[in-house]
Design a protein around this motif. Structure first.
Motif, PDB file in Angstrom:
ATOM      1  N   SER A   9       0.823  -1.205   0.000  1.00  0.00           N
ATOM      2  CA  SER A   9       0.000   0.000   0.000  1.00  0.00           C
ATOM      3  C   SER A   9       0.859   1.258   0.000  1.00  0.00           C
ATOM      4  CB  SER A   9      -0.953  -0.003   1.195  1.00  0.00           C
ATOM      5  OG  SER A   9      -0.241   0.024   2.414  1.00  0.00           O
ATOM      6  N   VAL A  10       2.063   1.167   0.523  1.00  0.00           N
ATOM      7  CA  VAL A  10       2.996   2.303   0.500  1.00  0.00           C
ATOM      8  C   VAL A  10       3.680   2.394  -0.862  1.00  0.00           C
ATOM      9  CG1 VAL A  10       5.108   3.229   1.501  1.00  0.00           C
ATOM     10  CG2 VAL A  10       3.359   2.259   2.985  1.00  0.00           C
ATOM     11  N   ALA A  11       4.139   1.262  -1.367  1.00  0.00           N
ATOM     12  CA  ALA A  11       4.857   1.244  -2.645  1.00  0.00           C
ATOM     13  C   ALA A  11       3.961   1.655  -3.808  1.00  0.00           C
ATOM     14  CB  ALA A  11       5.452  -0.139  -2.891  1.00  0.00           C
ATOM     15  N   ALA A  12       2.673   1.373  -3.707  1.00  0.00           N
ATOM     16  CA  ALA A  12       1.757   1.767  -4.782  1.00  0.00           C
ATOM     17  C   ALA A  12       1.736   3.280  -4.958  1.00  0.00           C
ATOM     18  CB  ALA A  12       0.354   1.247  -4.478  1.00  0.00           C
ATOM     19  N   ILE A  13       1.826   4.007  -3.873  1.00  0.00           N
ATOM     20  CA  ILE A  13       1.837   5.473  -3.952  1.00  0.00           C
ATOM     21  C   ILE A  13       3.156   5.958  -4.544  1.00  0.00           C
ATOM     22  CG2 ILE A  13       1.537   7.610  -2.644  1.00  0.00           C
ATOM     23  CD1 ILE A  13      -0.914   5.639  -2.833  1.00  0.00           C
ATOM     24  N   TRP A  14       4.239   5.288  -4.192  1.00  0.00           N
ATOM     25  CA  TRP A  14       5.531   5.654  -4.781  1.00  0.00           C
ATOM     26  C   TRP A  14       5.538   5.411  -6.283  1.00  0.00           C
ATOM     27  CZ3 TRP A  14       9.346   3.021  -0.832  1.00  0.00           C
ATOM     28  CH2 TRP A  14       9.196   3.641   0.403  1.00  0.00           C
ATOM     29  N   VAL A  15       4.945   4.310  -6.711  1.00  0.00           N
ATOM     30  CA  VAL A  15       4.866   4.011  -8.149  1.00  0.00           C
ATOM     31  C   VAL A  15       4.000   5.056  -8.843  1.00  0.00           C
ATOM     32  CG1 VAL A  15       3.982   2.342  -9.830  1.00  0.00           C
ATOM     33  CG2 VAL A  15       5.332   1.551  -7.880  1.00  0.00           C
TER      34      VAL A  15
END
Length: 126
Positions: free
Chosen positions: A45-51
């Motif tokens: 859920s954190v990495a999705a925002i970074w992507v």
């Protein structure tokens, strides 16, 4: 589980969840109880925002005019904050919400900040 004094009088009732923690169990295994988020769900859920921030940065660099880069970068950061809130609320877990949201938004801020710096250098070189 009840604790009491030497005479056998019980005076403290310990909830089962606390008792499970004392025994070293990771979560409450009673029916109807949800376990904690898996590591993949927390970091996903954190990495999705970074992507999302990275994709928006690439689109901004490729499409926008150099005079409007700062406006588009700020809109991209606002979009990342809103989508980050939605993503963290979608996990339906309050444990670690603030930390996950802070990591999401901080990562997006760094990605978009580096992009803005690179775009500023490119604009200055022209």
């Amino acid at each position: 589980m009840l604790f009491g004094n030497a005479t056998g009088n019980a005076f403290v009732a310990i909830p089962r969840s606390v008792e499970a923690q004392w025994r070293g169990e990771r979560h409450d295994t009673r029916p109807g109880r949800r376990p904690g988020l898996s590591r993949a769900a927390r970091y996903g859920s954190v990495a999705a925002i970074w992507v999302l921030a990275l994709v928006l940065a690439i689109v901004i660099a490729a499409v926008s005019e150099r005079a409007q880069d700062a406006s588009w970068i700020s809109l991209a950061l606002a979009a990342c904050v809103i989508v980050g809130l939605i993503a963290q609320l979608a996990t339906q877990r309050k444990e670690g919400f603030v930390n996950r949201l802070a990591a999401s938004v901080s990562g997006a801020f760094v990605i978009l900040g580096v992009t803005a710096g690179i775009l500023a250098l490119v604009a200055a070189a022209r």
